[in-house]
Scaffold this motif. Structure first.
Motif, short mmCIF file in Angstrom:
data_model
loop_
_atom_site.label_atom_id
_atom_site.label_comp_id
_atom_site.label_asym_id
_atom_site.label_seq_id
_atom_site.Cartn_x
_atom_site.Cartn_y
_atom_site.Cartn_z
N LEU A 63 0.81 -1.22 0.00
CA LEU A 63 0.00 0.00 0.00
C LEU A 63 0.85 1.27 0.00
CD1 LEU A 63 -2.84 -0.98 2.50
CD2 LEU A 63 -3.02 -0.71 0.02
N GLY A 64 2.15 1.12 -0.03
CA GLY A 64 3.03 2.28 -0.10
C GLY A 64 3.94 2.44 1.11
N GLY A 65 3.84 1.53 2.07
CA GLY A 65 4.62 1.66 3.29
C GLY A 65 5.96 0.96 3.26
N TRP A 66 6.44 0.64 2.07
CA TRP A 66 7.69 -0.12 1.97
C TRP A 66 8.88 0.66 2.53
CZ3 TRP A 66 11.52 2.07 -0.87
CH2 TRP A 66 11.14 3.00 -1.84
N LEU A 67 8.88 1.98 2.43
CA LEU A 67 10.00 2.74 2.96
C LEU A 67 10.04 2.64 4.48
CD1 LEU A 67 12.42 4.53 2.44
CD2 LEU A 67 10.90 6.50 2.51
N GLY A 68 8.87 2.74 5.12
CA GLY A 68 8.81 2.55 6.57
C GLY A 68 9.23 1.14 6.96
N GLY A 69 8.83 0.17 6.15
CA GLY A 69 9.23 -1.21 6.39
C GLY A 69 10.72 -1.42 6.22
N LEU A 70 11.29 -0.79 5.20
CA LEU A 70 12.72 -0.91 4.94
C LEU A 70 13.54 -0.28 6.06
CD1 LEU A 70 14.73 -1.92 2.78
CD2 LEU A 70 14.67 0.38 1.81
N ILE A 71 13.11 0.87 6.53
CA ILE A 71 13.80 1.52 7.64
C ILE A 71 13.69 0.67 8.90
CG2 ILE A 71 13.76 3.53 9.18
CD1 ILE A 71 12.88 5.17 6.67
N ALA A 72 12.49 0.14 9.16
CA ALA A 72 12.29 -0.70 10.35
C ALA A 72 13.13 -1.98 10.26
CB ALA A 72 10.82 -1.04 10.51
N GLN A 73 13.20 -2.58 9.07
CA GLN A 73 14.00 -3.78 8.91
C GLN A 73 15.45 -3.53 9.30
OE1 GLN A 73 13.60 -4.99 4.78
NE2 GLN A 73 12.41 -6.77 5.39
N GLN A 74 16.00 -2.45 8.82
CA GLN A 74 17.40 -2.15 9.10
C GLN A 74 17.61 -1.71 10.55
OE1 GLN A 74 19.65 -3.03 6.81
NE2 GLN A 74 17.83 -3.70 5.72
N LEU A 75 16.69 -0.90 11.06
CA LEU A 75 16.83 -0.39 12.42
C LEU A 75 16.70 -1.50 13.46
CD1 LEU A 75 17.15 2.20 14.14
CD2 LEU A 75 14.67 2.33 14.19
N PHE A 76 15.72 -2.39 13.26
CA PHE A 76 15.46 -3.45 14.22
C PHE A 76 16.12 -4.77 13.86
CE2 PHE A 76 11.44 -0.85 14.38
CZ PHE A 76 11.81 -0.13 15.51
N ARG A 77 16.79 -4.82 12.71
CA ARG A 77 17.38 -6.08 12.22
C ARG A 77 16.33 -7.18 12.22
NH1 ARG A 77 20.98 -4.14 9.44
NH2 ARG A 77 22.82 -3.31 10.40
N HIS A 78 15.22 -6.88 11.55
CA HIS A 78 14.07 -7.79 11.57
C HIS A 78 13.64 -8.13 10.15
CE1 HIS A 78 10.65 -9.80 13.22
NE2 HIS A 78 9.77 -8.98 12.66
N LYS A 79 13.52 -9.42 9.88
CA LYS A 79 13.08 -9.94 8.59
C LYS A 79 14.02 -9.52 7.46
CE LYS A 79 8.41 -10.99 9.60
NZ LYS A 79 8.44 -12.42 9.79
N THR A 80 15.30 -9.45 7.73
CA THR A 80 16.26 -9.06 6.70
C THR A 80 16.80 -10.25 5.93
OG1 THR A 80 18.03 -9.10 8.35
CG2 THR A 80 17.00 -6.97 7.89
N ARG A 81 16.63 -11.46 6.45
CA ARG A 81 17.17 -12.65 5.78
C ARG A 81 16.10 -13.68 5.43
NH1 ARG A 81 22.35 -14.04 9.51
NH2 ARG A 81 23.15 -11.94 9.64
#
Length: 111
Positions: A63-81
């Protein structure tokens, strides 16, 4: 977060805002919600409690929230692999970029 009805009002809000030409507000809100959902899911993963379903994370990214998801992935080290989530996540980015290009061109690319 077990109640699935939590997600419905948020999605309806995004669509109502987008109808009233508040695209930037809608985009900011969907990114904020996506970021928060990734944070909630990371915390739930650590505490071994109820998780946010991946389909909802991917839906908000689509829905357009991929940037927030990408930042959260890197910040929290979550779902990156994790596969196939990672591939589907990048697919949502590609689809959103295509949608933005088509929106900005207002169909000029299709003629």
């Amino acid at each position: 977060m077990k109640n699935k009805l939590f997600y419905l009002p948020v999605i309806i809000l995004f669509f109502i805002l987008s109808i009233y030409k508040a695209e930037w507000i809608t985009l900011a809100l969907v990114n904020l919600v996506t970021f928060v959902l990734f944070a909630i899911d990371k915390r739930a993963a650590i505490k071994h409690t109820f998780r946010v379903p991946e389909k909802w994370l991917l839906l908000y990214c689509l829905l357009g929230g991929w940037l927030g998801g990408l930042i959260a992935q890197q910040l929290f080290r979550h779902k990156t692999r994790k596969q196939p989530f990672k591939s589907l996540f990048y697919l949502t980015i590609l689809l959103d970029c295509i949608a933005v290009i088509l929106y900005l061109s207002r169909g000029a690319l299709l003629h």
